[in-house]
Design a protein around this motif. Structure first.
Motif, PDB file in Angstrom:
ATOM      1  N   ARG A  68      42.250  -5.369  10.185  1.00  0.00           N
ATOM      2  CA  ARG A  68      42.657  -6.272  11.149  1.00  0.00           C
ATOM      3  C   ARG A  68      41.754  -5.915  12.608  1.00  0.00           C
ATOM      4  O   ARG A  68      41.842  -6.892  13.083  1.00  0.00           O
ATOM      5  CB  ARG A  68      44.193  -5.694  11.800  1.00  0.00           C
ATOM      6  CG  ARG A  68      45.096  -6.211  10.588  1.00  0.00           C
ATOM      7  CD  ARG A  68      46.508  -5.664  11.008  1.00  0.00           C
ATOM      8  NE  ARG A  68      47.457  -6.969  10.816  1.00  0.00           N
ATOM      9  CZ  ARG A  68      48.432  -7.160  11.524  1.00  0.00           C
ATOM     10  NH1 ARG A  68      48.848  -6.241  12.295  1.00  0.00           N
ATOM     11  NH2 ARG A  68      48.951  -8.194  11.321  1.00  0.00           N
ATOM     12  N   VAL A  69      41.256  -4.841  12.330  1.00  0.00           N
ATOM     13  CA  VAL A  69      40.298  -4.519  13.458  1.00  0.00           C
ATOM     14  C   VAL A  69      38.810  -4.558  13.064  1.00  0.00           C
ATOM     15  O   VAL A  69      38.574  -3.967  11.835  1.00  0.00           O
ATOM     16  CB  VAL A  69      40.621  -3.174  14.475  1.00  0.00           C
ATOM     17  CG1 VAL A  69      41.766  -3.373  15.131  1.00  0.00           C
ATOM     18  CG2 VAL A  69      40.592  -2.208  13.304  1.00  0.00           C
ATOM     19  N   ASP A  70      37.733  -4.727  13.877  1.00  0.00           N
ATOM     20  CA  ASP A  70      36.434  -4.940  13.408  1.00  0.00           C
ATOM     21  C   ASP A  70      35.862  -3.556  13.158  1.00  0.00           C
ATOM     22  O   ASP A  70      36.011  -2.634  14.365  1.00  0.00           O
ATOM     23  CB  ASP A  70      35.555  -5.540  14.466  1.00  0.00           C
ATOM     24  CG  ASP A  70      34.140  -5.697  13.993  1.00  0.00           C
ATOM     25  OD1 ASP A  70      33.622  -5.163  12.953  1.00  0.00           O
ATOM     26  OD2 ASP A  70      33.399  -6.219  14.839  1.00  0.00           O
ATOM     27  N   PRO A  71      35.424  -3.052  12.135  1.00  0.00           N
ATOM     28  CA  PRO A  71      34.916  -1.530  11.742  1.00  0.00           C
ATOM     29  C   PRO A  71      33.960  -1.245  12.907  1.00  0.00           C
ATOM     30  O   PRO A  71      33.687  -0.116  13.201  1.00  0.00           O
ATOM     31  CB  PRO A  71      34.440  -1.701  10.450  1.00  0.00           C
ATOM     32  CG  PRO A  71      34.389  -2.998   9.977  1.00  0.00           C
ATOM     33  CD  PRO A  71      35.223  -3.681  10.762  1.00  0.00           C
ATOM     34  N   VAL A  72      32.967  -2.134  13.331  1.00  0.00           N
ATOM     35  CA  VAL A  72      32.022  -1.899  14.287  1.00  0.00           C
ATOM     36  C   VAL A  72      32.547  -1.567  15.548  1.00  0.00           C
ATOM     37  O   VAL A  72      32.288  -0.797  16.188  1.00  0.00           O
ATOM     38  CB  VAL A  72      30.761  -3.275  14.225  1.00  0.00           C
ATOM     39  CG1 VAL A  72      30.107  -2.957  15.656  1.00  0.00           C
ATOM     40  CG2 VAL A  72      30.441  -3.531  13.110  1.00  0.00           C
ATOM     41  N   ASP A  73      33.719  -2.256  15.895  1.00  0.00           N
ATOM     42  CA  ASP A  73      34.535  -1.857  17.310  1.00  0.00           C
ATOM     43  C   ASP A  73      35.067  -0.477  16.989  1.00  0.00           C
ATOM     44  O   ASP A  73      34.965   0.506  18.099  1.00  0.00           O
ATOM     45  CB  ASP A  73      35.499  -2.949  17.561  1.00  0.00           C
ATOM     46  CG  ASP A  73      34.799  -4.077  18.224  1.00  0.00           C
ATOM     47  OD1 ASP A  73      33.626  -4.329  18.648  1.00  0.00           O
ATOM     48  OD2 ASP A  73      35.449  -5.330  18.189  1.00  0.00           O
ATOM     49  N   VAL A  74      35.515  -0.329  16.032  1.00  0.00           N
ATOM     50  CA  VAL A  74      35.977   1.120  15.743  1.00  0.00           C
ATOM     51  C   VAL A  74      35.222   2.056  15.978  1.00  0.00           C
ATOM     52  O   VAL A  74      35.415   3.099  16.595  1.00  0.00           O
ATOM     53  CB  VAL A  74      36.920   1.053  14.320  1.00  0.00           C
ATOM     54  CG1 VAL A  74      37.342   2.573  13.912  1.00  0.00           C
ATOM     55  CG2 VAL A  74      37.982   0.062  14.132  1.00  0.00           C
ATOM     56  N   LEU A  75      33.862   2.019  15.202  1.00  0.00           N
ATOM     57  CA  LEU A  75      32.939   3.086  15.140  1.00  0.00           C
ATOM     58  C   LEU A  75      32.348   3.298  16.733  1.00  0.00           C
ATOM     59  O   LEU A  75      32.335   4.405  17.230  1.00  0.00           O
ATOM     60  CB  LEU A  75      31.894   2.841  14.231  1.00  0.00           C
ATOM     61  CG  LEU A  75      32.310   2.918  12.807  1.00  0.00           C
ATOM     62  CD1 LEU A  75      31.097   2.591  11.911  1.00  0.00           C
ATOM     63  CD2 LEU A  75      32.571   4.539  12.506  1.00  0.00           C
ATOM     64  N   GLY A  76      32.244   1.994  17.382  1.00  0.00           N
ATOM     65  CA  GLY A  76      31.662   2.071  18.673  1.00  0.00           C
ATOM     66  C   GLY A  76      32.768   2.761  19.708  1.00  0.00           C
ATOM     67  O   GLY A  76      32.207   3.529  20.562  1.00  0.00           O
ATOM     68  N   GLY A  77      33.972   2.579  19.525  1.00  0.00           N
ATOM     69  CA  GLY A  77      34.978   3.237  20.286  1.00  0.00           C
ATOM     70  C   GLY A  77      35.148   4.852  19.860  1.00  0.00           C
ATOM     71  O   GLY A  77      35.133   5.434  20.920  1.00  0.00           O
ATOM     72  N   LEU A  78      35.170   5.092  18.846  1.00  0.00           N
ATOM     73  CA  LEU A  78      35.019   6.456  18.395  1.00  0.00           C
ATOM     74  C   LEU A  78      33.897   7.230  19.023  1.00  0.00           C
ATOM     75  O   LEU A  78      33.977   8.444  19.506  1.00  0.00           O
ATOM     76  CB  LEU A  78      34.995   6.633  16.562  1.00  0.00           C
ATOM     77  CG  LEU A  78      36.476   6.356  16.140  1.00  0.00           C
ATOM     78  CD1 LEU A  78      36.399   6.207  14.845  1.00  0.00           C
ATOM     79  CD2 LEU A  78      37.617   7.415  16.560  1.00  0.00           C
ATOM     80  N   LEU A  79      32.755   6.454  18.682  1.00  0.00           N
ATOM     81  CA  LEU A  79      31.435   7.326  19.353  1.00  0.00           C
ATOM     82  C   LEU A  79      31.426   7.363  20.845  1.00  0.00           C
ATOM     83  O   LEU A  79      31.136   8.428  21.179  1.00  0.00           O
ATOM     84  CB  LEU A  79      30.047   6.395  18.950  1.00  0.00           C
ATOM     85  CG  LEU A  79      29.812   6.407  17.454  1.00  0.00           C
ATOM     86  CD1 LEU A  79      28.596   5.428  17.399  1.00  0.00           C
ATOM     87  CD2 LEU A  79      29.340   7.744  16.984  1.00  0.00           C
TER      88      LEU A  79
END
Length: 177
Positions: free
Chosen positions: A111-122
């Motif tokens: 449901r969420v973009d994995p690129v955004d997930v990784l960007g947010g986690l970084l």
């Protein structure tokens, strides 16, 4: 302004996370107890080189958990706590990046973009690493911000700053879904 073409955003997200794992988020070089010491802090471990410091092993490696436990009850425990929480967030990012690399189609169906997930986690882990850099009893870029005014030496959050930038680039990337 978008700096990443949408078809390369996934690859950049995985590569950025892996590069951040290999870069030290903090380097400290300074004078301690009659000698010099170099701390090279990576997201998931720390290497300490001591030169001429009596009763100290020349080289030691520690994890954020063992470093935090070693500093229990001291004035720098909160700095090591920030590093520990940042390491946990980064470990989640590393896990997500491996999953994304191995199961790209499944990850892109989230449901969420994995690129955004990784960007947010970084960005989140980099922020915690930067907080830890300021809280360490070391001179941050040569200025004593840390607990106790700072140890003589220089602390530079090299990888944390780069990780923050990489996370920001990922958060600005537009994905075509």
């Amino acid at each position: 302004m978008v700096w990443v073409r949408s078809e390369y955003a996934g690859e950049l997200a995985v590569l950025s996370t892996w590069v951040a794992a290999l870069l030290p988020w903090n380097l400290f070089y300074g004078a301690v107890a009659g000698g010099t010491v170099l701390f090279v802090r990576f997201p998931l471990f720390q290497i300490r080189y001591a030169f001429g410091v009596p009763l100290v092993r020349a080289t030691s490696v520690s994890s954020p958990v063992s470093a935090y436990l070693l500093q229990s009850g001291t004035s720098v425990q909160i700095a090591y706590g920030a590093w520990l929480v940042g390491a946990c967030v980064f470990l989640v990012a590393l896990g997500v990046s491996v999953y994304y690399y191995r199961e790209e189609e499944r990850a892109e169906s989230w449901r969420v973009d994995p690129v955004d997930v990784l960007g947010g986690l970084l960005v989140a882990s980099a922020t915690l690493f930067l907080v830890a850099s300021v809280l360490f009893p070391e001179r941050f870029f040569g200025i004593g911000f840390g607990v106790g005014g700072g140890l003589p030496g220089v602390s530079i959050p090299v990888g944390a700053a780069l990780q923050f930038v990489l996370g920001g680039v990922l958060l600005r990337a537009e994905q075509v879904r």
